[in-house]
Design an enzyme around this catalytic site. Structure first.
Site, PDB file in Angstrom:
ATOM      1  CG  HIS A   1      -1.647  -1.294   1.421  1.00 12.73           C
ATOM      2  ND1 HIS A   1      -1.188  -2.242   2.294  1.00 12.73           N
ATOM      3  CD2 HIS A   1      -2.737  -1.822   0.802  1.00 12.73           C
ATOM      4  CE1 HIS A   1      -1.971  -3.324   2.237  1.00 12.73           C
ATOM      5  NE2 HIS A   1      -2.916  -3.090   1.344  1.00 12.73           N
TER       6      HIS A   1
HETATM    7  S1  FES Z   1       1.759  -0.521   3.362  1.00 11.70           S
HETATM    8 FE1  FES Z   1       0.212  -1.982   3.759  1.00 11.70          FE
HETATM    9  S2  FES Z   1       1.324  -3.717   4.389  1.00 11.70           S
HETATM   10 FE2  FES Z   1       2.853  -2.213   4.058  1.00 11.70          FE
END
Ligand code: FES
Length: 141
Positions: free
Chosen positions: A98
């Site tokens: 993410h």
């Molecule tokens: S940014 Fe979501 S698991 Fe690392």
């Protein structure tokens, strides 16, 4: 960078270059928890609550698991513009899941999904060359 296993988790042992250590001054204002004050007992032993998040300035010991949902961040040590990273990138780690980014001390950048810095496990040096992970003068983790 070497990866060892501790309690089923990958632990990175990274010998940082002088440039990598110097980059931590530049990222100071861009990271969310520069002094590792969030959940310190869980993420940063007292002796690593410093700019380098380490005992020896050049050696980073950190758990290679993102504090968001547990993905494995990738090494992105080369500074400068590149895909998925800002143009003023100073080198660090990118979690591809993410998009959380961490500096060369595992400090999470501001406004990213990961809530905390990468975990620094308890550790200590026995002499100059032997590193023990999961244990320090206060006991076992
Ligand atoms: S940014 Fe979501 S698991 Fe690392």
């Amino acid at each position: 960078m070497r990866t060892v296993e501790w309690r089923g988790k990958p632990v990175w042992i990274l010998k940082r270059t002088p440039e990598m250590v110097a980059s931590l001054k530049k990222t100071e204002g861009k990271v969310a928890d520069a002094d590792s004050k969030r959940n310190p007992d869980e993420y940063t032993p007292e002796y690593c609550r410093n700019q380098n998040r380490s005992i020896k300035p050049e050696i980073l010991v950190a758990v290679g698991i993102c504090t968001h949902l547990g993905c494995s961040p990738s090494s992105k040590f080369t500074p400068g513009p590149q895909p998925s990273l800002p143009d003023d990138w100073e080198g660090g780690f990118l979690c591809p899941c993410h998009g959380s980014t961490f500096d060369m001390a595992g400090r999470v950048y501001k406004n990213k999904p990961a809530p905390d810095n990468l975990q620094v496990p308890r550790h200590m040096y026995l002499g100059d060359t032997k590193l023990v992970i999961g244990k320090d003068e206060k006991g076992e983790a």
